[in-house]
Scaffold this motif. Structure first.
Motif, short mmCIF file in Angstrom:
data_model
loop_
_atom_site.label_atom_id
_atom_site.label_comp_id
_atom_site.label_asym_id
_atom_site.label_seq_id
_atom_site.Cartn_x
_atom_site.Cartn_y
_atom_site.Cartn_z
N TYR A 54 0.88 -0.97 -0.01
CA TYR A 54 -0.04 0.04 0.00
C TYR A 54 0.83 1.37 -0.08
O TYR A 54 1.95 1.15 0.54
CB TYR A 54 -0.94 0.22 1.24
CG TYR A 54 -1.85 -1.01 1.33
CD1 TYR A 54 -3.29 -0.81 0.87
CD2 TYR A 54 -1.58 -2.46 1.94
CE1 TYR A 54 -4.26 -1.63 0.98
CE2 TYR A 54 -2.71 -3.21 1.90
CZ TYR A 54 -4.04 -3.04 1.23
OH TYR A 54 -4.91 -4.14 1.64
N CYS A 55 0.25 2.42 -0.58
CA CYS A 55 0.96 3.58 -0.45
C CYS A 55 0.07 4.58 -0.63
O CYS A 55 -1.21 4.37 -1.24
CB CYS A 55 2.12 3.84 -1.33
SG CYS A 55 1.81 3.69 -3.02
N PRO A 80 1.71 -1.45 -5.97
CA PRO A 80 0.71 -1.39 -4.66
C PRO A 80 -0.42 -0.85 -4.93
O PRO A 80 -0.94 -0.17 -5.84
CB PRO A 80 1.71 -0.04 -4.19
CG PRO A 80 2.19 0.77 -5.18
CD PRO A 80 2.49 -0.41 -6.37
N ILE A 81 -1.13 -0.81 -3.98
CA ILE A 81 -2.57 -0.41 -3.74
C ILE A 81 -2.32 0.99 -3.25
O ILE A 81 -1.96 1.31 -2.29
CB ILE A 81 -3.45 -1.25 -2.74
CG1 ILE A 81 -3.84 -2.62 -3.23
CG2 ILE A 81 -4.92 -0.56 -2.56
CD1 ILE A 81 -4.36 -3.50 -2.15
N THR A 82 -3.02 1.99 -3.79
CA THR A 82 -2.78 3.40 -3.57
C THR A 82 -4.05 4.25 -3.18
O THR A 82 -5.40 3.62 -3.40
CB THR A 82 -2.48 4.25 -4.75
OG1 THR A 82 -3.54 4.13 -5.86
CG2 THR A 82 -1.23 3.79 -5.42
N GLY A 153 -7.03 4.64 6.25
CA GLY A 153 -5.94 3.82 5.71
C GLY A 153 -5.74 2.58 6.23
O GLY A 153 -5.75 1.32 5.68
N ILE A 157 -6.68 -1.66 4.88
CA ILE A 157 -5.72 -2.87 5.18
C ILE A 157 -6.49 -3.81 5.78
O ILE A 157 -6.48 -5.07 5.55
CB ILE A 157 -4.29 -2.48 6.01
CG1 ILE A 157 -3.50 -1.36 4.80
CG2 ILE A 157 -3.52 -3.61 5.87
CD1 ILE A 157 -2.27 -0.89 5.70
N ASN A 160 -9.15 -6.05 3.77
CA ASN A 160 -8.43 -6.99 2.88
C ASN A 160 -8.62 -8.43 3.31
O ASN A 160 -7.95 -8.74 4.08
CB ASN A 160 -7.06 -6.16 2.57
CG ASN A 160 -6.52 -7.16 1.41
OD1 ASN A 160 -7.02 -8.11 0.93
ND2 ASN A 160 -5.28 -6.63 0.63
N LEU A 171 4.20 -0.81 3.46
CA LEU A 171 3.59 0.23 3.43
C LEU A 171 4.47 1.47 3.35
O LEU A 171 5.20 1.62 3.87
CB LEU A 171 2.75 0.58 4.67
CG LEU A 171 2.00 2.12 4.99
CD1 LEU A 171 0.95 2.32 3.89
CD2 LEU A 171 1.26 1.87 6.32
#
Length: 218
Positions: A54-55, A80-82, A153, A157, A160, A171
């Protein structure tokens, strides 16, 4: 209770970093040093099997994430998942301004002319509040607004459903966000007068209802 191992990395050095400018939702590219540093961090983490990444949706975070993932030998995660939830603090009117000048304008009316002075007397959270007060548009995030966003955020996570107990998550984060996380969750264990280094690694355990700091700024 599901526990996730978060490998939290501050993004690589950017031009605003070396120019000492506030860089929250605004953005500047990674320097060559920043690119090389991200690659070095990627080599450090090359054998860690990441189950997700993630970011924030800033290019400095996305580029850092992709460089780290490209160096990874153990994972199938390539992108990454943004999400905007992971962005740095929003500095409002002061975005892109000289960092020392901005914090002077925020703290000097209270007899605290630097960011470190504000934090030493009060907290990083109070610094956010003071900056919003000093913003002529009052669009900078105060502490409550900041955490309402960032908490989403971590909920992203947690939600998920492909992640399992003890999975590893990369991250990519930001300097003041890491300081804020340490202030909130580390229980005074670390000296927060020094900013975390670009490319540094912080380890967190994310549970269903808490965050535990395992290590910081390594």
């Amino acid at each position: 209770m599901t526990k996730l191992n978060l490998y939290v990395v501050r993004h690589g050095q950017t031009y605003f970093n070396i120019y000492n400018k506030l860089q929250g939702w605004s953005n500047s590219p990674l320097t060559q040093k920043g690119i090389d540093g991200a690659k070095t961090t990627g080599e450090r983490l090359a054998d860690v099997h990441f189950d997700a990444a993630y970011c924030s949706d800033t290019t400095r975070a996305m580029d850092t994430a992709k460089l780290i993932l490209a160096a990874n030998k153990a994972s199938e995660v390539t992108d990454p998942i943004t999400a905007p939830f992971f962005r740095e603090e929003f500095y409002g009117y002061f975005e892109g301004n000289d960092m020392s000048q901005a914090w002077y304008l925020a703290g000097a009316p209270h007899g605290l002319p630097t960011f470190k002075d504000i934090v030493a007397k009060y907290s990083i959270g109070k610094a956010k509040d003071y900056l919003k007060d000093a913003d002529p548009f009052h669009q900078a995030e105060n502490n409550d607004e900041y955490w309402q966003r960032v908490d989403q955020g971590f909920e992203l996570i947690r939600s998920n459903n492909t992640l399992k107990d003890n999975d590893n998550v990369l991250l990519i984060s930001h300097g003041n966000t890491l300081l804020s996380l340490m202030e909130r969750y580390a229980g005074g264990k670390y000296d927060l007068s020094t900013r975390p280094a670009n490319g540094s690694l912080t380890r967190l355990t994310l549970t269903d209802d808490d965050i535990v700091v395992e290590s910081y700024n390594q």
